[in-house]
Design an enzyme around this catalytic site. Structure first.
Site, short mmCIF file in Angstrom:
data_model
loop_
_atom_site.label_atom_id
_atom_site.label_comp_id
_atom_site.label_asym_id
_atom_site.label_seq_id
_atom_site.Cartn_x
_atom_site.Cartn_y
_atom_site.Cartn_z
N SER A 74 6.28 -1.33 -5.09
CA SER A 74 6.98 -1.51 -3.78
C SER A 74 7.92 -0.23 -3.50
CB SER A 74 7.47 -2.81 -3.60
OG SER A 74 7.91 -3.18 -2.40
N HIS A 79 21.06 3.73 -0.02
CA HIS A 79 21.65 4.15 1.22
C HIS A 79 23.12 4.46 1.12
CE1 HIS A 79 17.95 3.40 3.43
NE2 HIS A 79 17.96 2.04 2.91
N CYS A 94 6.20 -5.82 -6.79
CA CYS A 94 5.48 -6.85 -6.97
C CYS A 94 4.81 -6.68 -8.17
CB CYS A 94 4.33 -6.40 -5.81
SG CYS A 94 5.10 -6.65 -4.21
#
Length: 126
Positions: A74, A79, A94
């Site tokens: 995934s 940020h 996953c």
């Protein structure tokens, strides 16, 4: 007549995310260092790195860096908002073999926030 039953295996989705407060402002501006942290976090968490992209944004109090790693399982994202000494971290995987919490813990250890939050969401299909 023979009947074949198909057994569905569950989708194992593990999502770890959080906020980091009181992080060194210069570290939050260091795009290359943040990229290296994300790449190492993927390895530590037993993820298979596909691609890493990063962007540096300029413009007053909204400046920062975003680093997103696409992994086979995934993604990992950081940020940053250096002006606020603040960063968000998102690790989603996953599959049963990867460990998103290990990636999150590594990122936190490298960014050394004064405090942080961590959340876990089981995103598995049952």
């Amino acid at each position: 007549m023979q009947t074949t039953t198909q057994v569905k295996t569950p989708v194992v989705g593990k999502h770890v995310y959080g906020e980091l407060y009181g992080v060194d402002e210069e570290l939050l501006r260091d795009q290359e260092k943040l990229r290296k942290i994300v790449i190492e976090a993927a390895h530590i968490a037993k993820m298979h790195l596909v691609e890493v992209n990063s962007w540096k944004f300029k413009g007053g109090d909204k400046e920062g860096v975003s680093v997103i790693a696409l992994v086979l399982e995934s993604h990992i994202a950081i940020h940053t908002w250096p002006t606020y000494n603040y960063a968000t971290v998102d690790v989603y995987t996953c599959g049963e073999h990867s460990d998103p919490m290990a990636a999150f813990r590594y990122i936190v250890s490298q960014l050394a926030p004064k405090r942080f939050t961590v959340n876990y969401s089981d995103r598995s299909y049952r």
